[in-house]
Design a protein around this motif. Structure first.
Motif, mmCIF file in Angstrom:
data_model
loop_
_atom_site.group_PDB
_atom_site.id
_atom_site.type_symbol
_atom_site.label_atom_id
_atom_site.label_comp_id
_atom_site.label_asym_id
_atom_site.label_seq_id
_atom_site.Cartn_x
_atom_site.Cartn_y
_atom_site.Cartn_z
ATOM 1 N N MET A 149 0.852 -1.192 0.000
ATOM 2 C CA MET A 149 0.000 0.000 0.000
ATOM 3 C C MET A 149 0.886 1.241 0.000
ATOM 4 S SD MET A 149 -3.178 0.881 2.538
ATOM 5 C CE MET A 149 -2.179 1.077 4.019
ATOM 6 N N GLU A 150 0.652 2.123 -0.948
ATOM 7 C CA GLU A 150 1.503 3.315 -1.122
ATOM 8 C C GLU A 150 0.689 4.586 -0.920
ATOM 9 O OE1 GLU A 150 4.160 5.557 -4.622
ATOM 10 O OE2 GLU A 150 3.010 3.722 -5.064
ATOM 11 N N LEU A 151 1.190 5.454 -0.045
ATOM 12 C CA LEU A 151 0.576 6.762 0.156
ATOM 13 C C LEU A 151 0.988 7.660 -1.001
ATOM 14 C CD1 LEU A 151 -0.982 8.792 1.933
ATOM 15 C CD2 LEU A 151 1.187 9.272 3.096
ATOM 16 N N ILE A 152 0.019 8.128 -1.798
ATOM 17 C CA ILE A 152 0.363 8.920 -2.975
ATOM 18 C C ILE A 152 -0.069 10.378 -2.851
ATOM 19 C CG2 ILE A 152 0.389 6.937 -4.524
ATOM 20 C CD1 ILE A 152 -2.372 7.750 -5.504
ATOM 21 N N GLN A 153 -0.880 10.706 -1.837
ATOM 22 C CA GLN A 153 -1.281 12.096 -1.637
ATOM 23 C C GLN A 153 -1.742 12.263 -0.193
ATOM 24 O OE1 GLN A 153 -3.920 13.776 -4.625
ATOM 25 N NE2 GLN A 153 -4.866 15.131 -3.118
ATOM 26 N N HIS A 154 -1.374 13.389 0.413
ATOM 27 C CA HIS A 154 -1.872 13.678 1.758
ATOM 28 C C HIS A 154 -1.955 15.185 1.939
ATOM 29 C CE1 HIS A 154 2.241 14.611 3.357
ATOM 30 N NE2 HIS A 154 2.585 13.754 2.417
ATOM 31 N N ASN A 155 -3.059 15.624 2.530
ATOM 32 C CA ASN A 155 -3.330 17.045 2.714
ATOM 33 C C ASN A 155 -3.934 17.280 4.091
ATOM 34 O OD1 ASN A 155 -4.109 16.316 -0.374
ATOM 35 N ND2 ASN A 155 -3.034 18.252 -0.276
ATOM 36 N N ARG A 156 -3.397 18.271 4.793
ATOM 37 C CA ARG A 156 -3.971 18.651 6.083
ATOM 38 C C ARG A 156 -5.372 19.202 5.867
ATOM 39 N NH1 ARG A 156 -2.222 16.639 10.836
ATOM 40 N NH2 ARG A 156 -2.550 18.075 12.585
ATOM 41 N N CYS A 157 -6.301 18.828 6.746
ATOM 42 C CA CYS A 157 -7.696 19.229 6.565
ATOM 43 C C CYS A 157 -8.398 19.188 7.918
ATOM 44 C CB CYS A 157 -8.368 18.282 5.567
ATOM 45 S SG CYS A 157 -10.061 18.720 5.129
ATOM 46 N N PHE A 158 -8.834 20.357 8.419
ATOM 47 C CA PHE A 158 -9.532 20.450 9.708
ATOM 48 C C PHE A 158 -8.794 19.683 10.813
ATOM 49 C CE2 PHE A 158 -12.952 21.328 6.633
ATOM 50 C CZ PHE A 158 -13.400 22.541 7.128
ATOM 51 N N ASP A 159 -7.496 19.884 10.866
ATOM 52 C CA ASP A 159 -6.606 19.265 11.863
ATOM 53 C C ASP A 159 -6.467 17.757 11.696
ATOM 54 O OD1 ASP A 159 -5.912 21.659 13.132
ATOM 55 O OD2 ASP A 159 -7.700 21.586 14.399
ATOM 56 N N GLY A 160 -7.130 17.206 10.697
ATOM 57 C CA GLY A 160 -6.929 15.812 10.341
ATOM 58 C C GLY A 160 -6.127 15.738 9.053
#
Length: 278
Positions: free
Chosen positions: A1-12
């Motif tokens: 499983m590969e993390l390809i995108q991550h964005n901060r959003c409402f402290d999550g």
């Protein structure tokens, strides 16, 4: 499983992962919103959202505006793609069959059967992957969806009540064996035996299995351009026949799109939060 995108959003954090699916026989993606509670390692209830025709793993996270309240309620949100993808996967010849239109069933007919095993993917492979890899309360998993995904949420909830504790839907295809969308998809994916179709029809399933949930919530716009495909009255009638509690809310002036979903998403998250805590 590969993390390809991550964005901060409402402290999550809103993430997209890719992995090679043994069920779909190729790479697939799913979105996940981890509220701050989950980022701290706290086990959280999880909601699985199934999107409608032509959508992807990103549609819900971008358009539904669910993350703010999910943070407040401590809910993990999962949004898979709507079909297998890739050059090796049969594409279909229109927008309502093939890639982007998996209908959350296991196809039995060529050329679809090779990859279009969305029921097993959602209820087994993705379900297990999420529980094994994220801080999830394994006994607090709910499912909801929109349109084709509303059909998927209702049918999978009634097929796998041991896995899903709560269920709701926005403008679901309630009786796909009795509408053009469903007839086209089921004939293609399952063949011409209509008895097989009924195994994937929410109205028929509830008549067969009876009342399984404390409550079901459905929201439906009365200016929905696809209303004739959806048949909420048939589902309501079936619920009444078996004693399944249903809240069917019909809204003047609302259509089929994500502005409709945005308007009532908070109600669905709160509904599931209560059901999952019970």
């Amino acid at each position: 499983m590969e993390l390809i995108q991550h964005n901060r959003c409402f402290d999550g954090e809103q993430r997209i992962y890719a992995f090679n699916s043994r069920v779909l026989k190729g790479q697939t993606k799913f979105g996940i919103f981890l509220p701050p509670q989950a980022l701290r390692g706290q086990a959280c209830p999880v909601l699985l959202y199934l999107a409608g025709l032509t959508c992807t793993e990103e549609t819900f996270s971008i358009k539904a505006h669910a993350q703010r309240l999910a943070t407040q309620l401590g809910l993990i949100l999962i949004s898979p793609d709507t079909s297998p993808r890739g050059e090796q996967v049969a594409p279909g010849d229109s927008w309502d069959i093939g890639q982007g239109a998996g209908f959350y069933i296991n196809a039995t007919q060529a050329p679809w059967a090779e990859h279009y095993q969305m029921e097993s993917f959602i209820a087994d492979e993705l379900y297990d992957l999420v529980i094994q890899n994220f801080p999830v309360q394994a006994d607090a998993v709910g499912i909801f969806g929109h349109s084709m995904g509303g059909h998927g949420a209702l049918t999978l909830a009634f097929k796998y009540p041991e896995k899903f504790k709560s269920v709701s839907a926005f403008a679901p295809i309630c009786a796909p064996s009795q509408c053009p969308w469903g007839e086209k998809a089921f004939a293609s994916y399952l063949g011409e035996d209509r008895n097989e179709w009924l195994k994937h029809d929410a109205t028929a399933l509830i008549q067969e299995k009876g009342a399984l949930f404390p409550e079901i919530l459905i929201d439906q716009g009365l200016k929905d351009q696809f209303y004739a495909q959806l048949n909420p009255a048939l589902f309501k009638q079936a619920c009444a026949q078996v004693g399944q509690s249903l809240t069917l809310r019909e809204h003047e002036a609302y259509d089929h799109g994500y502005y409709f979903i945005q308007s009532f998403i908070d109600d669905h998250l709160q509904f599931h939060a209560v059901q999952l805590e019970a």
